[in-house]
Write an enzyme that holds these catalytic residues in place. Structure first.
Site, PDB file in Angstrom:
ATOM      1  N   ASP A 223     -20.643  35.940  -3.733  1.00  0.00           N
ATOM      2  CA  ASP A 223     -21.822  35.337  -3.971  1.00  0.00           C
ATOM      3  C   ASP A 223     -23.006  35.668  -3.052  1.00  0.00           C
ATOM      4  O   ASP A 223     -22.990  36.831  -2.750  1.00  0.00           O
ATOM      5  CB  ASP A 223     -21.752  33.634  -4.427  1.00  0.00           C
ATOM      6  N   TYR A 373     -32.772  31.557  -4.928  1.00  0.00           N
ATOM      7  CA  TYR A 373     -33.036  32.410  -6.049  1.00  0.00           C
ATOM      8  C   TYR A 373     -34.273  32.916  -6.278  1.00  0.00           C
ATOM      9  O   TYR A 373     -34.627  34.057  -6.737  1.00  0.00           O
ATOM     10  CB  TYR A 373     -32.457  31.636  -7.392  1.00  0.00           C
ATOM     11  N   HIS A 430     -14.619  33.779  -9.509  1.00  0.00           N
ATOM     12  CA  HIS A 430     -15.605  34.129  -8.586  1.00  0.00           C
ATOM     13  C   HIS A 430     -15.493  33.335  -7.044  1.00  0.00           C
ATOM     14  O   HIS A 430     -16.234  33.717  -6.203  1.00  0.00           O
ATOM     15  CB  HIS A 430     -16.953  33.457  -9.338  1.00  0.00           C
TER      16      HIS A 430
END
Ligand code: NAG
Length: 459
Positions: A223, A373, A430
Site C-alpha cells: 500500500d 491521498y 492486500h
C-alpha cells in the site's frame, strides 16, 4: 497478418524504449519542515521511549458514542455489495462494546518497544524490535517495514516474530525490525503544512534509520508503504540494500505496457506473461478496469476533499469502523462482498480488526490519514517526478492473488530495473503482513538470501 502487425508493434515498442528511455537518475532528497508555525532548527533529536496509554475518559466517550449510534437498515439481500452491511455492523459493534477488551489489546500493543523522535518538525512514532537469541557471530539485518491505509504499524505484529526470532519458526535470516507510523497515522504527528507526500515521508524515514545508526538497511512495504519504501530506494539507493514489495504501483503509459493490455490475453508469450498473469488480468475490462472503478471511490474522495469526507468519521466510532473494516473485507477477497458478514473473520479476528480501528479512533487520525491521498494524488496519477525515475536497488516482489490490481513482471520492470525475485503467492490479498504473515516472511527471507548471495559474489 495479425501476427506480423503484432511483431511490428513489439519491435517498435522495443526501439522506442531503447531510443527514448531516460538515463538512470536519482530522486533528489529535498528537504522539508512540517511542524506548526515558523520553522525552527534547534529540534531536540532525542529518541524517547513511548507507551500507549488510554484514559478512562477516552473510553467512556467512545462507549457513549457507540451507544448513541443511529443505524440504517440494509437492503434485503445486499450482503456487502452496498458497502458494510449494517446488520453485521450491529454485531461487530456489540462485540466492540461488550466483549472486546482494550486493556488486553493494550498489553499486546505494548509488548514491543515503542519510541518517538522529532524529525522535520514532527514527532515520529515507531516500533524498534531487536532480534531474539541471535547466534554468536551472526548480524541481524536492519529492516524498515511501512504500513499503508487504512492500516497501521499493528499490521506487522504477527510477522515481526518470524523475522526477529526466525529460528523458532523454521526460518534462518535474523532481522532488526523498525515499523514507523506514517505522519498523520496513529501515533505519528500529522503534518501542519500542505504537501507532506510520499517523498517527504520517505526522507523522514530515511533520516530515522540514519538516526538509529542504520547506514545500510532493507525496506519492505505494501500500500502506501510500498510507495514510501520505493521512494526511500530512489532518494538513497546506496543505503537501501534491498527493497521488498507486496504491491507494485507501476501504471505506466509506456508502449510495451499499453500493448500488453490489448494483446496480452492472446499473445501472452510476447509479454512474458505466465498463465497466472492471464488469469489475474483478463478479460482486462472486467478484471482490472471495472474492478478499479468499483473499488476506488474512496480514493477520489480522499484525493480531493479529505477534510469533508473525514469529518463524520472522526465523530462516529461506528462510522469509522464501517469505513475502515469494509476495506479489510473487499481488499482481502473481492468475493467477500457476497457474504452476509463480509468474510471478515475468515482471515482476521475481531480483536485484531478493532485494534486497528482503535488506533485511528483514539489518535483522531482519520482525517490526516486521508489527506495523504490528496498530497500524493491531488495533482494527478503518474505526474510526480518519482513516477518517472527508475529504481535501481535489488527489488523483490511478492504478488498476492487478491491484490487490487495485479502488476505483472513486464510492468514492474519498467520501473524496477533490478528485480531479483518475483513470486506469485499462493493465497492472500492486500493486507499481506496482517493476513498471511508466514508466506510473506518466507518470501522476504528468500529475497534477502538472494541479495546477500549476490553481494558475496561481487565482493
Ligand atoms: C460477549 O459477551 C456476552 C456477555 O458477556 C456473552 O454472552 C457473549 O457470548 C460474548 N460473545 C462473544 C462473541 O464472545
Amino acid at each position: 497478418m495479425l501476427l506480423e502487425i503484432v511483431i511490428a508493434l513489439v519491435v517498435g515498442a522495443l526501439l522506442y524504449q531503447f531510443v527514448f528511455r531516460r538515463k538512470d537518475e536519482t530522486l533528489p532528497m529535498g528537504d522539508g519542515w512540517w511542524g506548526a508555525g515558523q520553522r525552527h532548527d534547534d529540534e531536540n533529536e532525542d529518541i524517547r521511549p513511548f507507551t500507549i496509554e488510554t484514559s478512562e475518559e477516552e473510553l467512556n466517550d467512545l462507549f457513549h458514542r457507540i451507544d448513541t449510534t443511529r443505524f440504517s437498515d440494509p437492503l434485503e439481500g445486499s450482503r456487502f455489495n452496498y458497502g458494510f452491511n449494517s446488520n453485521h455492523l450491529r454485531k461487530v459493534v456489540s462485540y466492540w462494546r461488550n466483549n472486546f477488551s482494550w486493556s488486553k489489546q493494550l498489553e499486546i500493543l505494548n509488548k514491543y518497544p515503542h519510541f518517538k523522535t522529532k524529525i522535520e518538525g514532527l514527532d515520529i512514532h515507531f516500533l524498534h524490535v531487536k532480534p531474539v537469541n541471535l547466534p554468536a557471530g551472526r548480524k541481524a539485518k536492519p529492516l524498515i517495514m511501512v504500513h499503508g491505509w487504512p492500516g497501521s504499524f499493528y499490521e506487522f505484529y504477527k510477522i515481526i516474530p518470524l523475522l526477529t526470532d526466525p529460528a523458532s519458526h523454521g526460518l534462518s535470516e535474523y532481522f532488526e525490525v523498525i515499523c514507523p507510523s506514517i505522519p498523520g497515522y496513529g501515533f505519528s504527528e500529522a503534518s501542519h503544512k500542505l504537501g507532506c507526500n510520499s517523498v517527504a515521508v520517505a526522507r523522514i524515514f530515511y533520516k530515522l534509520m540514519q538516526r538509529l545508526g542504520f547506514r545500510l538497511f532493507y525496506a519492505q512495504g505494501g500500500d502506501w508503504g510500498s510507495l514510501i519504501c520505493t521512494n526511500i530506494a530512489q532518494i538513497a539507493p546506496s543505503n537501501v540494500i534491498g527493497l521488498h514489495l507486496n504491491v507494485v504501483f507501476a501504471l505506466s503509459p509506456k508502449l510495451p505496457v499499453v500493448l500488453s493490455v490489448f494483446l496480452g490475453q492472446h499473445f501472452p508469450g510476447l509479454f512474458g506473461f505466465q498463465d497466472e498473469d492471464v488469469r489475474r488480468m483478463f478479460p482486462f475490462v472486467k478484471k482490472v478496469f471495472h474492478q478499479t472503478v468499483k473499488e476506488s471511490g474512496y480514493m477520489h474522495l480522499q484525493a480531493t476533499k479529505p477534510d469533508t469526507a473525514g469529518c463524520g468519521l472522526n465523530n462516529s466510532p461506528v462510522g469509522l469502523a464501517a469505513y475502515i473494516l469494509e476495506k479489510f473485507s473487499t481488499w482481502t477477497d473481492p468475493a467477500f462482498c457476497d457474504h452476509e458478514d463480509g468474510g471478515l473473520e475468515r482471515k482476521y479476528t475481531l480483536d485484531d480488526l478493532l485494534t486497528n480501528v482503535m488506533i485511528y479512533w483514539l489518535t483522531g487520525s482519520i482525517v490526516s490519514s486521508m489527506r495523504f491521498y490528496k498530497e500524493n494524488l491531488g495533482r494527478g496519477i503518474g505526474k510526480a517526478k518519482h513516477d518517472k525515475i527508475p529504481v535501481i536497488v535489488p527489488t523483490g516482489i511478492a504478488s498476492f492473488p487478491n491484490e487490487l490490481v495485479h502488476c505483472p513482471l513486464l510492468w514492474a520492470k519498467q520501473k524496477h530495473h533490478n528485480i531479483v525475485s518475483f513470486n506469485y503467492m499462493p493465497r492472500g490479498g492486500h493486507f499481506a503482513a496482517f493476513e498471511e504473515p508466514e508466506i510473506l516472511a518466507q518470501d522476504i527471507q528468500q529475497f534477502v538470501k538472494k541479495v546477500e548471495q549476490k553481494l558475496e559474489c561481487n565482493k
